[in-house]
Scaffold this motif. Structure first.
Motif, PDB file in Angstrom:
ATOM      1  N   THR A   1       0.799  -1.230   0.093  1.00 13.67           N
ATOM      2  CA  THR A   1       0.001  -0.101  -0.103  1.00 13.67           C
ATOM      3  C   THR A   1       0.879   1.180   0.080  1.00 13.67           C
ATOM      4  O   THR A   1       1.933   1.328   0.704  1.00 13.67           O
ATOM      5  CB  THR A   1      -1.030   0.142   1.078  1.00 13.67           C
ATOM      6  OG1 THR A   1      -1.862  -1.334   1.170  1.00 13.67           O
ATOM      7  CG2 THR A   1      -1.692   1.203   1.105  1.00 13.67           C
TER       8      THR A   1
ATOM      9  N   ARG B   1      -3.645   3.411  -2.231  1.00 15.27           N
ATOM     10  CA  ARG B   1      -3.777   2.606  -3.291  1.00 15.27           C
ATOM     11  C   ARG B   1      -2.963   1.427  -3.008  1.00 15.27           C
ATOM     12  O   ARG B   1      -1.955   1.614  -2.369  1.00 15.27           O
ATOM     13  CB  ARG B   1      -3.668   3.218  -4.543  1.00 15.27           C
ATOM     14  CG  ARG B   1      -4.667   4.284  -4.889  1.00 15.27           C
ATOM     15  CD  ARG B   1      -6.023   3.683  -5.092  1.00 15.27           C
ATOM     16  NE  ARG B   1      -7.213   4.435  -5.513  1.00 15.27           N
ATOM     17  CZ  ARG B   1      -8.024   5.285  -4.845  1.00 15.27           C
ATOM     18  NH1 ARG B   1      -7.745   5.004  -3.498  1.00 15.27           N
ATOM     19  NH2 ARG B   1      -8.696   5.828  -5.172  1.00 15.27           N
ATOM     20  N   TYR B   2      -3.191   0.257  -3.620  1.00 11.27           N
ATOM     21  CA  TYR B   2      -2.298  -0.973  -3.433  1.00 11.27           C
ATOM     22  C   TYR B   2      -1.630  -1.004  -5.040  1.00 11.27           C
ATOM     23  O   TYR B   2      -2.008  -1.104  -5.948  1.00 11.27           O
ATOM     24  CB  TYR B   2      -3.160  -2.198  -3.458  1.00 11.27           C
ATOM     25  CG  TYR B   2      -2.118  -3.347  -2.854  1.00 11.27           C
ATOM     26  CD1 TYR B   2      -1.944  -3.682  -1.658  1.00 11.27           C
ATOM     27  CD2 TYR B   2      -1.599  -4.180  -3.983  1.00 11.27           C
ATOM     28  CE1 TYR B   2      -1.145  -4.622  -1.122  1.00 11.27           C
ATOM     29  CE2 TYR B   2      -0.679  -5.338  -3.356  1.00 11.27           C
ATOM     30  CZ  TYR B   2      -0.519  -5.310  -2.066  1.00 11.27           C
ATOM     31  OH  TYR B   2       0.299  -6.405  -1.662  1.00 11.27           O
TER      32      TYR B   2
ATOM     33  N   TRP C   1      -2.042  -0.114 -10.059  1.00 15.20           N
ATOM     34  CA  TRP C   1      -2.438  -0.013  -8.787  1.00 15.20           C
ATOM     35  C   TRP C   1      -4.064   0.137  -8.922  1.00 15.20           C
ATOM     36  O   TRP C   1      -4.525   0.261  -9.698  1.00 15.20           O
ATOM     37  CB  TRP C   1      -1.968   1.540  -8.427  1.00 15.20           C
ATOM     38  CG  TRP C   1      -2.612   2.520  -9.124  1.00 15.20           C
ATOM     39  CD1 TRP C   1      -3.678   3.535  -9.024  1.00 15.20           C
ATOM     40  CD2 TRP C   1      -1.800   3.209 -10.346  1.00 15.20           C
ATOM     41  NE1 TRP C   1      -3.642   4.505  -9.855  1.00 15.20           N
ATOM     42  CE2 TRP C   1      -2.699   4.319 -10.806  1.00 15.20           C
ATOM     43  CE3 TRP C   1      -0.535   2.799 -10.830  1.00 15.20           C
ATOM     44  CZ2 TRP C   1      -2.189   5.275 -11.819  1.00 15.20           C
ATOM     45  CZ3 TRP C   1      -0.224   3.618 -11.998  1.00 15.20           C
ATOM     46  CH2 TRP C   1      -0.987   4.874 -12.471  1.00 15.20           C
TER      47      TRP C   1
ATOM     48  N   ARG D   1      -7.541  -0.335  -5.592  1.00 11.99           N
ATOM     49  CA  ARG D   1      -7.770  -0.340  -4.268  1.00 11.99           C
ATOM     50  C   ARG D   1      -7.341  -1.684  -3.566  1.00 11.99           C
ATOM     51  O   ARG D   1      -7.181  -1.998  -2.138  1.00 11.99           O
ATOM     52  CB  ARG D   1      -9.510  -0.294  -4.076  1.00 11.99           C
ATOM     53  CG  ARG D   1      -9.892   0.963  -4.262  1.00 11.99           C
ATOM     54  CD  ARG D   1     -11.349   1.357  -4.408  1.00 11.99           C
ATOM     55  NE  ARG D   1     -11.991   2.375  -4.928  1.00 11.99           N
ATOM     56  CZ  ARG D   1     -11.684   3.588  -4.162  1.00 11.99           C
ATOM     57  NH1 ARG D   1     -11.166   3.806  -2.994  1.00 11.99           N
ATOM     58  NH2 ARG D   1     -12.247   4.755  -4.920  1.00 11.99           N
ATOM     59  N   THR D   2      -7.350  -2.789  -4.154  1.00 10.79           N
ATOM     60  CA  THR D   2      -6.779  -4.216  -3.958  1.00 10.79           C
ATOM     61  C   THR D   2      -5.924  -4.732  -5.118  1.00 10.79           C
ATOM     62  O   THR D   2      -6.200  -4.499  -6.271  1.00 10.79           O
ATOM     63  CB  THR D   2      -7.737  -5.190  -3.225  1.00 10.79           C
ATOM     64  OG1 THR D   2      -8.819  -5.220  -4.400  1.00 10.79           O
ATOM     65  CG2 THR D   2      -8.663  -4.494  -2.203  1.00 10.79           C
ATOM     66  N   LYS D   3      -5.140  -5.567  -4.612  1.00 10.00           N
ATOM     67  CA  LYS D   3      -4.330  -6.269  -5.846  1.00 10.00           C
ATOM     68  C   LYS D   3      -5.359  -7.174  -6.530  1.00 10.00           C
ATOM     69  O   LYS D   3      -6.088  -7.936  -5.682  1.00 10.00           O
ATOM     70  CB  LYS D   3      -3.072  -7.061  -5.221  1.00 10.00           C
ATOM     71  CG  LYS D   3      -2.325  -7.733  -6.375  1.00 10.00           C
ATOM     72  CD  LYS D   3      -1.053  -8.226  -5.781  1.00 10.00           C
ATOM     73  CE  LYS D   3      -0.248  -8.991  -6.839  1.00 10.00           C
ATOM     74  NZ  LYS D   3       1.044  -9.744  -6.321  1.00 10.00           N
TER      75      LYS D   3
ATOM     76  N   GLU E   1      -7.636  -6.531  -8.513  1.00  9.87           N
ATOM     77  CA  GLU E   1      -8.952  -5.867  -8.752  1.00  9.87           C
ATOM     78  C   GLU E   1      -9.200  -6.017 -10.335  1.00  9.87           C
ATOM     79  O   GLU E   1      -8.277  -6.228 -11.002  1.00  9.87           O
ATOM     80  CB  GLU E   1      -8.809  -4.348  -8.486  1.00  9.87           C
ATOM     81  CG  GLU E   1      -9.946  -3.638  -8.230  1.00  9.87           C
ATOM     82  CD  GLU E   1      -9.908  -2.295  -7.741  1.00  9.87           C
ATOM     83  OE1 GLU E   1     -10.492  -1.729  -7.087  1.00  9.87           O
ATOM     84  OE2 GLU E   1      -8.881  -1.477  -7.983  1.00  9.87           O
TER      85      GLU E   1
ATOM     86  N   SER F   1      -8.659  -0.932 -11.970  1.00  5.58           N
ATOM     87  CA  SER F   1      -7.293  -0.781 -11.740  1.00  5.58           C
ATOM     88  C   SER F   1      -6.776   0.156 -12.965  1.00  5.58           C
ATOM     89  O   SER F   1      -7.200   0.258 -13.844  1.00  5.58           O
ATOM     90  CB  SER F   1      -6.606  -2.176 -11.663  1.00  5.58           C
ATOM     91  OG  SER F   1      -6.568  -2.671 -12.733  1.00  5.58           O
TER      92      SER F   1
END
Length: 332
Positions: A133, A147-148, A160, A162-164, A166, A171
């Protein structure tokens, strides 16, 4: 020397966290004859960099970065060493030693450092593959969002979301093959426009593209170490620019400088004055030298590296005006 020790400690910590065994890397220094210039030059092999100087105490005239893919050393006839590297641009050196033993010693040391640097880089890239993150700063308003981030496509893309993992539509990504370079610290317009930067300077770095930047901040010594040096390596391999490379030792020194500057600004001092005050204080505690008062702060609103030293404004009341002698006589 302090920078080199810190460099080795952080490198060992990063590699140990990825299951890599570490140990002291071979170092070597001495004169070699540069066949291209026809002059003897002093070479220092340390920390994955072969530095070129005029003499043992001279400044660096050039450097060969051994961490890049494609770095090679070959032992030729007549005690000759051929060194090839690709970063920041294609280079070749033909160096002659004075004896077979000396040539073999340089060859073995350089080859060992190339292998050690390959292991270290792979440990950094494993961190980038796993992702973490970070804070991404928006160019339009300099506000940050969480962001991740992770790398994909064999290190050619930085993604990047919100989650890997995505959904593709949610993304975002940039192509590192279009990247010009990477700079350490809050140096870009996006960072400089922040009236109150929410992340410490030593956590910030920026990727440079034609007409835009990607400005990021990541917390933790190991994370900023892995992401800056790891992305620098990927950009040197895939990017279109040829910016100077920052070695690990230079990166560690710059990070320490940012941290010290932050502490100095908290005391209302620039870095140089703060270091002098600390040295004098340490000397006074040990009874060395005459005790002298610590330097004063810069005062409210002083402009220093990293911005102004902001302090609350004090409102002053109206000044009482004393009537002059002539006006008093006239009134009478």
């Amino acid at each position: 020397k302090l920078g080199d020790r810190a460099n080795q400690q952080v490198s060992n910590s990063a590699m140990a966290s990825n299951g890599c065994k570490t140990g002291p890397m071979p170092e070597r220094r001495g004169f070699l004859l540069n066949e291209y210039t026809g002059t003897k030059e002093y070479f220092v092999l340390r920390g994955g960099v072969l530095r070129i100087r005029q003499g043992p105490r001279g400044t660096d005239l050039g450097a060969v970065y051994l961490a890049a893919i494609g770095s090679e050393v070959t032992l030729l006839a007549n005690n000759m060493l051929q060194i090839q590297c690709r970063v920041p641009h294609a280079q070749e050196y033909m160096l002659a030693a004075t004896s077979e033993k000396e040539a073999e010693g340089w060859h073995d040391a350089i080859k060992a450092q190339i292998k050690a640097e390959e292991k270290k880089i792979q440990a950094l890239l494993d961190n980038l593959d796993n992702g973490c993150t970070m804070h991404k700063y928006n160019y339009s308003n300099s506000k940050r969002s969480r962001r991740y981030f992770w790398v994909s496509d064999e290190g050619r893309e930085l993604c990047w979301g919100r989650t890997k993992g995505e959904e593709v539509g949610d993304s975002q990504k940039v192509n590192l093959r279009e990247c010009i370079g990477i700079i350490y610290g809050p140096m870009t317009t996006t960072f400089q426009r922040c009236t109150n930067l929410e992340d410490p300077d030593w956590t910030c770095f920026s990727l440079l593209f034609m007409g835009r930047t990607l400005d990021l901040a990541v917390h933790g010594d190991l994370q900023v170490h892995a992401w800056f040096l790891g992305l620098q390596h990927l950009i040197s391999q895939h990017g279109i620019g040829s910016m100077p490379i920052m070695s690990e030792a230079q990166f560690i020194a710059r990070k320490v400088q940012y941290k010290l500057m932050a502490v100095a600004h908290q005391h209302g001092l620039v870095l140089g004055r703060y270091l002098i005050s600390q040295i004098k204080e340490a000397a006074a505690q040990r009874g060395l030298g005459g005790a002298k008062p610590a330097p004063r702060g810069l005062g409210a609103g002083a402009l220093v590296s990293g911005g102004t030293l902001a302090k609350p404004m004090t409102l002053l009341g109206p000044l009482a005006v004393k009537p002059s002698a002539s006006s008093s006589a006239g009134s009478k």
